[in-house]
Write a protein that holds these residues in place. Structure first.
Motif, PDB file in Angstrom:
ATOM      1  N   ASN A   1      25.048  70.731  35.540  1.00 35.26           N
ATOM      2  CA  ASN A   1      26.141  69.757  35.529  1.00 35.26           C
ATOM      3  C   ASN A   1      26.985  69.819  34.256  1.00 35.26           C
ATOM      4  O   ASN A   1      27.422  68.809  33.718  1.00 35.26           O
ATOM      5  CB  ASN A   1      25.611  68.324  35.747  1.00 35.26           C
ATOM      6  CG  ASN A   1      26.699  67.411  36.300  1.00 35.26           C
ATOM      7  OD1 ASN A   1      27.581  67.857  37.034  1.00 35.26           O
ATOM      8  ND2 ASN A   1      26.676  66.155  35.927  1.00 35.26           N
ATOM      9  N   SER A   2      27.179  71.049  33.760  1.00 37.12           N
ATOM     10  CA  SER A   2      28.152  71.271  32.687  1.00 37.12           C
ATOM     11  C   SER A   2      29.026  72.455  33.105  1.00 37.12           C
ATOM     12  O   SER A   2      28.893  72.953  34.215  1.00 37.12           O
ATOM     13  CB  SER A   2      27.448  71.514  31.336  1.00 37.12           C
ATOM     14  OG  SER A   2      26.640  72.671  31.395  1.00 37.12           O
TER      15      SER A   2
ATOM     16  N   TYR B   1      31.734  69.473  29.096  1.00 33.47           N
ATOM     17  CA  TYR B   1      31.618  68.522  30.216  1.00 33.47           C
ATOM     18  C   TYR B   1      32.522  68.918  31.385  1.00 33.47           C
ATOM     19  O   TYR B   1      33.666  69.340  31.190  1.00 33.47           O
ATOM     20  CB  TYR B   1      31.945  67.108  29.728  1.00 33.47           C
ATOM     21  CG  TYR B   1      30.972  66.639  28.677  1.00 33.47           C
ATOM     22  CD1 TYR B   1      29.724  66.151  29.043  1.00 33.47           C
ATOM     23  CD2 TYR B   1      31.280  66.735  27.321  1.00 33.47           C
ATOM     24  CE1 TYR B   1      28.804  65.756  28.075  1.00 33.47           C
ATOM     25  CE2 TYR B   1      30.375  66.350  26.344  1.00 33.47           C
ATOM     26  CZ  TYR B   1      29.132  65.857  26.730  1.00 33.47           C
ATOM     27  OH  TYR B   1      28.215  65.484  25.774  1.00 33.47           O
TER      28      TYR B   1
ATOM     29  N   ASP C   1      33.889  67.002  33.697  1.00 33.19           N
ATOM     30  CA  ASP C   1      34.796  65.970  34.199  1.00 33.19           C
ATOM     31  C   ASP C   1      35.794  65.493  33.140  1.00 33.19           C
ATOM     32  O   ASP C   1      36.340  64.404  33.221  1.00 33.19           O
ATOM     33  CB  ASP C   1      33.993  64.772  34.730  1.00 33.19           C
ATOM     34  CG  ASP C   1      33.024  64.215  33.698  1.00 33.19           C
ATOM     35  OD1 ASP C   1      32.896  64.829  32.606  1.00 33.19           O
ATOM     36  OD2 ASP C   1      32.401  63.172  33.976  1.00 33.19           O
ATOM     37  N   CYS C   2      36.015  66.328  32.096  1.00 34.19           N
ATOM     38  CA  CYS C   2      36.994  66.000  31.048  1.00 34.19           C
ATOM     39  C   CYS C   2      37.973  67.168  30.904  1.00 34.19           C
ATOM     40  O   CYS C   2      37.555  68.333  30.918  1.00 34.19           O
ATOM     41  CB  CYS C   2      36.298  65.770  29.701  1.00 34.19           C
ATOM     42  SG  CYS C   2      35.092  64.422  29.724  1.00 34.19           S
TER      43      CYS C   2
ATOM     44  N   HIS D   1      37.908  63.605  24.865  1.00 34.10           N
ATOM     45  CA  HIS D   1      36.877  62.544  24.854  1.00 34.10           C
ATOM     46  C   HIS D   1      37.506  61.289  24.264  1.00 34.10           C
ATOM     47  O   HIS D   1      38.074  61.347  23.165  1.00 34.10           O
ATOM     48  CB  HIS D   1      35.670  62.942  23.993  1.00 34.10           C
ATOM     49  CG  HIS D   1      34.860  64.055  24.576  1.00 34.10           C
ATOM     50  ND1 HIS D   1      34.100  63.915  25.707  1.00 34.10           N
ATOM     51  CD2 HIS D   1      34.700  65.338  24.179  1.00 34.10           C
ATOM     52  CE1 HIS D   1      33.514  65.068  25.982  1.00 34.10           C
ATOM     53  NE2 HIS D   1      33.868  65.957  25.073  1.00 34.10           N
TER      54      HIS D   1
END
Length: 362
Positions: A54-55, A105, A107-108, A134
């Protein structure tokens, strides 16, 4: 389509400069680009970049850096009156990529920035940065230095590029560093073990490894002579030969560039993924990429080639693992092998790893 495109490119030969002096000088800011990868704001592209942890898949980032490096060079060499560039710009080497974040990440949003930082006659150094959003701010993730070369429209011979003019003391320092990087690479290639004997310090290191792996309990006949052939593995160690992982890639047209050859970013992604798997199996835990060094593109990879990849652990220290990935193409018609790339990846493992020990001089 590619055959037709290459035929059209032949006509661009007339647009090539005969001398570098005929080309207008450019500034660093002329090639500066910012590109947003909207992972946060456009979730539909996230799947392509997602890994099992999940990265973000670092192999995909390597592809993007390679594409951006080429685009920056085309921006530097763009001529106002030319609708099409007569130059073929290809990646010569990745000098270094250093990461300051363990996790990227998914989702960024990501921002890439970069510009040409040094220019020779036919080559350009590109410095790129990657940042991630972020809490409303972009924070640094990695810095990368690539070297690109310009060639003629058919990618057969070197071609001149616009000179670069630094405009401030800071830019002069950046340009000077580019020159030093070039000299360091020349020194490094001339000091290759294939050309020069090891230094005194290197000989001592090799001798220490040799002594540490000698089995002194093994004696021959009554003379109690130590056999140099009898070797033993020190505690908590692994023979380098036992760390290898291999892979095979059939080079399909989907991964080709405009010259009908395999895109360099794709090769980097495949090598990285095999390197990551090697570090993962060696350290028995999830490895994180720390740096990428000295990726040399020695030979282009043709469509239809069989690409053989071989990864091995070549150095360890505490929980750091260095992986060397060697790639070669196999021509089934001639049965010949040719090295195309050598990659070096440094990973950090979650736990301390066994020491890797070479068994032979090679």
């Amino acid at each position: 389509d590619h055959v037709q495109a290459m035929q059209e490119r032949k006509a661009l030969h007339t647009l090539l400069a005969k001398r570098q002096e005929d080309l207008p000088p450019k500034r660093m800011k002329d090639s500066y680009l910012e590109v947003i990868l909207p992972l946060g704001s456009q979730p539909e592209i996230r799947e392509k970049y997602l890994n099992v942890h999940n990265s973000v898949r670092f192999g995909r980032i390597l592809e993007d850096l390679d594409s951006l490096g080429v685009l920056i060079c085309y921006t530097h060499t763009k001529q106002e009156m030319q609708p099409k560039s007569p130059l073929s710009i290809v990646t010569a080497l990745v000098d270094k990529i250093n990461l300051c974040k363990k996790i990227i990440y998914p989702d960024c949003d990501i921002k890439f920035t970069g510009n040409v930082s040094w220019v020779g006659k036919t080559s350009m150094e590109v410095t790129m940065h990657m940042l991630q959003l972020h809490d409303g701010d972009y924070s640094p993730v990695l810095d990368a230095t690539f070297v690109m070369v310009a060639r003629d429209p058919e990618n057969k011979r070197p071609a001149f590029v616009n000179p670069l003019v630094p405009e401030s003391p800071e830019e002069e320092e950046i340009f000077k560093q580019g020159e030093l990087n070039k000299l360091r690479r020349i020194d490094f290639s001339t000091a290759s073990l294939l050309k020069m004997a090891p230094t005194a310090e290197e000989r001592n290191i090799v001798h220490d490894i040799f002594l540490n792996t000698l089995d002194t309990n093994f004696f021959i006949s009554s003379k109690r002579t130590v056999s140099f052939r009898s070797r033993k593995l020190p505690p908590n160690s692994v023979w380098m030969e036992d760390t290898k992982l291999k892979g095979l890639q059939i080079c399909h047209p989907q991964e080709r560039n405009i010259f009908n050859r395999i895109f360099g970013g794709f090769l980097m992604r495949k090598a990285f993924e095999l390197g990551w798997a090697t570090a993962c199996s060696y350290g028995s835990s999830r490895p994180f990429i720390v740096s990428v060094d000295d990726i040399m593109f020695q030979k282009p990879v043709e469509i239809g080639s069989l690409l053989l990849l071989s990864a091995q652990v070549c150095y360890t220290e505490k929980n750091y693992i260095q992986i060397r990935v060697h790639t070669e193409v196999y021509d089934a018609n001639t049965r010949e092998h040719h090295t195309t790339n050598i990659f070096h990846f440094t990973f950090i493992s979650e736990n301390e790893v066994p020491r890797v020990v070479p068994n032979t001089y090679g």
